[in-house]
Design a protein around this motif. Sequence first.
Motif, mmCIF file in Angstrom:
data_model
loop_
_atom_site.group_PDB
_atom_site.id
_atom_site.type_symbol
_atom_site.label_atom_id
_atom_site.label_comp_id
_atom_site.label_asym_id
_atom_site.label_seq_id
_atom_site.Cartn_x
_atom_site.Cartn_y
_atom_site.Cartn_z
ATOM 1 N N VAL A 186 -2.241 -1.703 -13.997
ATOM 2 C CA VAL A 186 -1.422 -2.083 -13.082
ATOM 3 C C VAL A 186 -1.914 -2.297 -11.788
ATOM 4 C CG1 VAL A 186 0.232 -0.472 -11.440
ATOM 5 C CG2 VAL A 186 0.295 -0.297 -13.914
ATOM 6 N N GLY A 187 -1.934 -3.467 -11.306
ATOM 7 C CA GLY A 187 -2.851 -4.075 -10.159
ATOM 8 C C GLY A 187 -4.361 -4.053 -10.486
ATOM 9 N N ALA A 188 -5.030 -3.417 -9.686
ATOM 10 C CA ALA A 188 -6.340 -3.311 -9.819
ATOM 11 C C ALA A 188 -6.798 -2.058 -10.492
ATOM 12 C CB ALA A 188 -7.074 -3.610 -8.413
ATOM 13 N N THR A 189 -5.901 -1.510 -11.072
ATOM 14 C CA THR A 189 -6.212 -0.087 -11.627
ATOM 15 C C THR A 189 -6.060 0.006 -13.194
ATOM 16 O OG1 THR A 189 -5.701 1.035 -9.498
ATOM 17 C CG2 THR A 189 -5.637 2.466 -11.682
ATOM 18 N N THR A 190 -6.834 0.420 -13.895
ATOM 19 C CA THR A 190 -6.597 0.575 -15.512
ATOM 20 C C THR A 190 -6.539 2.144 -15.718
ATOM 21 O OG1 THR A 190 -7.512 -1.411 -15.679
ATOM 22 C CG2 THR A 190 -7.489 -0.162 -17.722
ATOM 23 N N PHE A 191 -5.619 2.382 -16.761
ATOM 24 C CA PHE A 191 -5.587 3.707 -17.102
ATOM 25 C C PHE A 191 -5.275 4.190 -18.453
ATOM 26 C CE2 PHE A 191 -1.561 2.747 -15.066
ATOM 27 C CZ PHE A 191 -0.668 3.103 -15.998
ATOM 28 N N GLU A 192 -5.335 5.047 -18.863
ATOM 29 C CA GLU A 192 -4.960 5.289 -20.712
ATOM 30 C C GLU A 192 -4.320 6.331 -20.686
ATOM 31 O OE1 GLU A 192 -8.783 5.797 -22.554
ATOM 32 O OE2 GLU A 192 -9.233 3.773 -22.333
ATOM 33 N N LEU A 193 -3.539 6.635 -21.674
ATOM 34 C CA LEU A 193 -2.733 7.958 -22.095
ATOM 35 C C LEU A 193 -3.862 8.596 -23.094
ATOM 36 C CD1 LEU A 193 0.752 7.296 -22.333
ATOM 37 C CD2 LEU A 193 -0.212 7.873 -20.559
ATOM 38 N N GLU A 231 6.576 7.889 -2.817
ATOM 39 C CA GLU A 231 7.582 8.386 -3.571
ATOM 40 C C GLU A 231 7.234 8.406 -5.100
ATOM 41 O OE1 GLU A 231 9.406 6.374 -1.277
ATOM 42 O OE2 GLU A 231 9.476 7.778 0.091
ATOM 43 N N ALA A 232 6.321 7.423 -5.464
ATOM 44 C CA ALA A 232 6.042 7.255 -6.807
ATOM 45 C C ALA A 232 4.799 8.521 -7.211
ATOM 46 C CB ALA A 232 5.053 6.044 -7.055
ATOM 47 N N GLY A 233 5.380 8.938 -8.698
ATOM 48 C CA GLY A 233 4.378 10.005 -9.164
ATOM 49 C C GLY A 233 2.821 9.741 -9.199
ATOM 50 N N LEU A 234 2.520 8.530 -9.359
ATOM 51 C CA LEU A 234 1.044 8.111 -9.429
ATOM 52 C C LEU A 234 1.149 6.969 -8.052
ATOM 53 C CD1 LEU A 234 -1.852 7.953 -10.255
ATOM 54 C CD2 LEU A 234 -1.040 6.509 -12.324
ATOM 55 N N VAL A 235 0.550 7.309 -7.259
ATOM 56 C CA VAL A 235 0.580 6.362 -6.052
ATOM 57 C C VAL A 235 -0.967 5.642 -6.282
ATOM 58 C CG1 VAL A 235 0.429 6.271 -3.625
ATOM 59 C CG2 VAL A 235 1.795 7.862 -4.541
ATOM 60 N N ILE A 236 -0.944 4.231 -6.595
ATOM 61 C CA ILE A 236 -1.945 3.203 -6.361
ATOM 62 C C ILE A 236 -1.834 2.555 -5.110
ATOM 63 C CG2 ILE A 236 -3.098 1.374 -7.635
ATOM 64 C CD1 ILE A 236 -1.747 2.726 -10.194
ATOM 65 N N ARG A 237 -2.969 2.612 -4.346
ATOM 66 C CA ARG A 237 -2.825 1.650 -2.937
ATOM 67 C C ARG A 237 -3.816 0.633 -3.245
ATOM 68 N NH1 ARG A 237 1.108 3.921 0.202
ATOM 69 N NH2 ARG A 237 1.025 6.076 0.228
ATOM 70 N N ASP A 238 -3.280 -0.456 -3.578
ATOM 71 C CA ASP A 238 -3.973 -1.894 -3.656
ATOM 72 C C ASP A 238 -2.911 -2.870 -3.340
ATOM 73 O OD1 ASP A 238 -3.247 -2.896 -6.184
ATOM 74 O OD2 ASP A 238 -4.536 -1.968 -7.013
ATOM 75 N N ASP A 239 -3.433 -4.032 -3.042
ATOM 76 C CA ASP A 239 -2.704 -5.045 -2.763
ATOM 77 C C ASP A 239 -1.869 -5.856 -3.828
ATOM 78 O OD1 ASP A 239 -3.270 -4.915 -0.086
ATOM 79 O OD2 ASP A 239 -4.994 -6.365 -0.243
ATOM 80 N N TYR A 240 -2.502 -5.431 -5.114
ATOM 81 C CA TYR A 240 -1.733 -6.143 -6.057
ATOM 82 C C TYR A 240 -0.708 -5.098 -6.839
ATOM 83 C CZ TYR A 240 -5.818 -9.085 -5.355
ATOM 84 O OH TYR A 240 -6.585 -9.983 -4.795
ATOM 85 N N THR A 241 -0.385 -4.018 -6.208
ATOM 86 C CA THR A 241 0.608 -3.036 -6.853
ATOM 87 C C THR A 241 1.752 -3.233 -5.948
ATOM 88 O OG1 THR A 241 -1.177 -1.999 -7.430
ATOM 89 C CG2 THR A 241 0.751 -0.798 -7.490
#
Length: 167
Positions: free
Chosen positions: A158-165, A102-112
């Motif tokens: 967020v978890g193992a993912t890095t992003f920028e605006l 249901e999240a707008g940005l789905v990140i599938r990893d064990d740390y999220t």
Amino acid sequence: MSELTLLLLKIGFLVLMWFFVFAVVYALRADLFGTKARKMPEAAAAGGGSAPAPAAAPTASTGRSTLATTGSASRIVITSGPKAGLEIPLGNESLTIGRSSEAGLVIRDDYTSSQHARLVLRGDQWMIQDLDSTNGTWHDGQRLTGSVPVRLGAPIKVGATTFELRK
């Protein structure tokens, strides 16, 4: 108490117990196997399966993009992690980030976490808020403790993912 009342209470209790068992099994199944995947948005599907290149190249000295740090962002660019290179346009609504479908940005990893963080637009400034995640949300190297304004080009982890605006 009459025998009929006692029988109806026993049957009601049995139905309630089976309802509880099915609810537990459904929750375990959803946690273990996830839910059915949603269709990708038009903007993300236009890439044809390959990850698009980021619009602004990072500078050699800092590793950050050369974009300005003022004004409102129009997109999220994932810079590292399983979906590196993915660009998602931002609207005027809040965006939930997490492992849940249901999240707008789905990140599938064990740390999220399933509901890990939320981006909210207040005026013309995007704010990021950690939603009591287990591993925390990081903005520009600092762990979030509340709602924090997001600087353009600053890394958000967020978890193992890095992003920028970006604009």
